[in-house]
Design a protein around this motif. Structure first.
Motif, PDB file in Angstrom:
ATOM      1  N   UNK A   1      20.113 -15.909  34.136  1.00  0.00           N
ATOM      2  CA  UNK A   1      20.072 -15.217  35.435  1.00  0.00           C
ATOM      3  C   UNK A   1      21.450 -14.725  35.858  1.00  0.00           C
ATOM      4  N   UNK A   2      22.482 -15.042  35.064  1.00  0.00           N
ATOM      5  CA  UNK A   2      23.833 -14.583  35.386  1.00  0.00           C
ATOM      6  C   UNK A   2      24.536 -15.415  36.443  1.00  0.00           C
ATOM      7  N   UNK A   3      24.074 -16.649  36.644  1.00  0.00           N
ATOM      8  CA  UNK A   3      24.639 -17.507  37.689  1.00  0.00           C
ATOM      9  C   UNK A   3      25.628 -18.531  37.157  1.00  0.00           C
ATOM     10  N   UNK A   4      25.559 -18.799  35.876  1.00  0.00           N
ATOM     11  CA  UNK A   4      26.361 -19.844  35.253  1.00  0.00           C
ATOM     12  C   UNK A   4      26.937 -19.314  33.950  1.00  0.00           C
ATOM     13  N   UNK A   5      28.119 -19.801  33.631  1.00  0.00           N
ATOM     14  CA  UNK A   5      28.706 -19.451  32.334  1.00  0.00           C
ATOM     15  C   UNK A   5      29.174 -20.725  31.649  1.00  0.00           C
ATOM     16  N   UNK A   6      29.133 -20.692  30.332  1.00  0.00           N
ATOM     17  CA  UNK A   6      29.601 -21.816  29.523  1.00  0.00           C
ATOM     18  C   UNK A   6      30.872 -21.351  28.830  1.00  0.00           C
ATOM     19  N   UNK A   7      31.939 -22.076  29.085  1.00  0.00           N
ATOM     20  CA  UNK A   7      33.250 -21.674  28.567  1.00  0.00           C
ATOM     21  C   UNK A   7      33.815 -22.807  27.721  1.00  0.00           C
ATOM     22  N   UNK A   8      34.237 -22.510  26.486  1.00  0.00           N
ATOM     23  CA  UNK A   8      34.854 -23.569  25.672  1.00  0.00           C
ATOM     24  C   UNK A   8      36.131 -24.082  26.338  1.00  0.00           C
ATOM     25  N   UNK A   9      36.338 -25.369  26.276  1.00  0.00           N
ATOM     26  CA  UNK A   9      37.563 -25.960  26.821  1.00  0.00           C
ATOM     27  C   UNK A   9      38.700 -25.665  25.847  1.00  0.00           C
ATOM     28  N   UNK A  10      39.856 -25.351  26.373  1.00  0.00           N
ATOM     29  CA  UNK A  10      40.988 -25.012  25.493  1.00  0.00           C
ATOM     30  C   UNK A  10      41.402 -26.153  24.560  1.00  0.00           C
ATOM     31  N   UNK A  11      41.345 -27.392  25.032  1.00  0.00           N
ATOM     32  CA  UNK A  11      41.787 -28.537  24.230  1.00  0.00           C
ATOM     33  C   UNK A  11      40.706 -29.065  23.289  1.00  0.00           C
TER      34      UNK A  11
ATOM     35  N   UNK B   1      37.348 -27.119  21.701  1.00  0.00           N
ATOM     36  CA  UNK B   1      36.457 -25.960  21.701  1.00  0.00           C
ATOM     37  C   UNK B   1      34.995 -26.327  21.463  1.00  0.00           C
ATOM     38  N   UNK B   2      34.725 -27.548  20.997  1.00  0.00           N
ATOM     39  CA  UNK B   2      33.326 -27.962  20.828  1.00  0.00           C
ATOM     40  C   UNK B   2      32.690 -28.340  22.157  1.00  0.00           C
ATOM     41  N   UNK B   3      33.507 -28.673  23.153  1.00  0.00           N
ATOM     42  CA  UNK B   3      32.984 -29.038  24.469  1.00  0.00           C
ATOM     43  C   UNK B   3      32.992 -27.815  25.369  1.00  0.00           C
ATOM     44  N   UNK B   4      31.887 -27.596  26.067  1.00  0.00           N
ATOM     45  CA  UNK B   4      31.761 -26.452  26.954  1.00  0.00           C
ATOM     46  C   UNK B   4      31.867 -26.890  28.413  1.00  0.00           C
ATOM     47  N   UNK B   5      32.652 -26.155  29.164  1.00  0.00           N
ATOM     48  CA  UNK B   5      32.753 -26.359  30.603  1.00  0.00           C
ATOM     49  C   UNK B   5      31.755 -25.427  31.255  1.00  0.00           C
ATOM     50  N   UNK B   6      31.029 -25.928  32.238  1.00  0.00           N
ATOM     51  CA  UNK B   6      30.066 -25.116  32.968  1.00  0.00           C
ATOM     52  C   UNK B   6      30.737 -24.595  34.224  1.00  0.00           C
ATOM     53  N   UNK B   7      30.535 -23.333  34.500  1.00  0.00           N
ATOM     54  CA  UNK B   7      31.126 -22.765  35.699  1.00  0.00           C
ATOM     55  C   UNK B   7      30.222 -21.722  36.326  1.00  0.00           C
ATOM     56  N   UNK B   8      30.407 -21.538  37.625  1.00  0.00           N
ATOM     57  CA  UNK B   8      29.652 -20.506  38.335  1.00  0.00           C
ATOM     58  C   UNK B   8      30.249 -19.142  38.045  1.00  0.00           C
ATOM     59  N   UNK B   9      29.392 -18.162  37.944  1.00  0.00           N
ATOM     60  CA  UNK B   9      29.854 -16.772  37.868  1.00  0.00           C
ATOM     61  C   UNK B   9      30.068 -16.296  39.303  1.00  0.00           C
ATOM     62  N   UNK B  10      30.647 -15.131  39.454  1.00  0.00           N
ATOM     63  CA  UNK B  10      30.813 -14.588  40.802  1.00  0.00           C
ATOM     64  C   UNK B  10      29.441 -14.348  41.437  1.00  0.00           C
ATOM     65  N   UNK B  11      28.465 -13.942  40.627  1.00  0.00           N
ATOM     66  CA  UNK B  11      27.101 -13.771  41.136  1.00  0.00           C
ATOM     67  C   UNK B  11      26.528 -15.111  41.606  1.00  0.00           C
ATOM     68  N   UNK B  12      26.782 -16.171  40.869  1.00  0.00           N
ATOM     69  CA  UNK B  12      26.333 -17.505  41.259  1.00  0.00           C
ATOM     70  C   UNK B  12      26.941 -17.932  42.581  1.00  0.00           C
ATOM     71  N   UNK B  13      28.232 -17.683  42.765  1.00  0.00           N
ATOM     72  CA  UNK B  13      28.892 -18.010  44.037  1.00  0.00           C
ATOM     73  C   UNK B  13      28.301 -17.187  45.170  1.00  0.00           C
ATOM     74  N   UNK B  14      27.994 -15.913  44.889  1.00  0.00           N
ATOM     75  CA  UNK B  14      27.405 -15.044  45.910  1.00  0.00           C
ATOM     76  C   UNK B  14      26.019 -15.560  46.328  1.00  0.00           C
ATOM     77  N   UNK B  15      25.212 -15.966  45.361  1.00  0.00           N
ATOM     78  CA  UNK B  15      23.876 -16.483  45.655  1.00  0.00           C
ATOM     79  C   UNK B  15      23.983 -17.754  46.497  1.00  0.00           C
TER      80      UNK B  15
END
Length: 168
Positions: free
Chosen positions: A91-101, A103-117
């Motif tokens: 739905x474009x509300x969440x993104x999964x971003x690899x952690x820099x330290x 890369x196998x672990x993903x950080x979950x974050x809100x997209x700007x659309x998610x924050x708007x909703x």
């Protein structure tokens, strides 16, 4: 739902200071507030389930969550959390971003659309609550505010401590 204060209601005759009577009245009020909250959320541009909203709110509160931490925070299983995140990501509300330290672990974050909703839902909920409070007399609003403040101040004394401070 209990119906307090109506004709023939034995609990309405009990002392207002009785904790059980007060608890029943508060339970009724919370149920009504939950309905108001849900209806306001459903009127938002993007209709989300209460489960999806809880996940987005958890991510808004803690931007460093991974899938396991989100599942624990929502008290759901890992497969359920994964499917929930799949839907939110689609739905474009969440993104999964690899952690820099790691890369196998993903950080979950809100997209700007998610924050708007989330902002839209919060605004609609605030409007619905303001309308309900606006129907109360000023003295009743002041009493409610004092009572809620007292409740929030004392609730930690009455509730057993957990190891996770975010469970409050």
């Amino acid at each position: 739902m209990t119906h307090l204060g109506g004709p023939g209601d034995d609990r309405a005759k009990e002392s207002a200071d009785d904790p059980d009577t007060t608890a029943a009245r508060i339970a009724d009020a919370v149920e009504s507030l939950t309905t108001l909250w849900t209806v306001a959320a459903q009127e938002a541009a993007l209709r989300l389930s209460p489960h999806q909203l809880r996940a987005l709110r958890a991510l808004e509160a803690r931007s460093d969550l991974n899938l396991t931490a989100l599942a624990e925070r929502l008290d759901i299983g890992l497969p359920t959390a994964s499917r929930l995140c799949d839907r939110l990501e689609a739905a474009g509300l969440l993104e999964r971003v690899p952690r820099p330290h790691n890369r196998r672990e993903l950080r979950l974050g809100l997209t700007s659309h998610g924050r708007h909703v989330l902002s839209d839902v919060a605004g609609r909920r605030a409007q619905a609550l303001a309308a309900a409070l606006g129907a109360m007399a000023p003295g009743e609003r002041a009493e409610l505010s004092r009572g809620l403040t007292a409740f929030l101040t004392t609730r930690d004394v009455a509730r057993p401590r957990t190891e996770d401070p975010d469970c409050r």
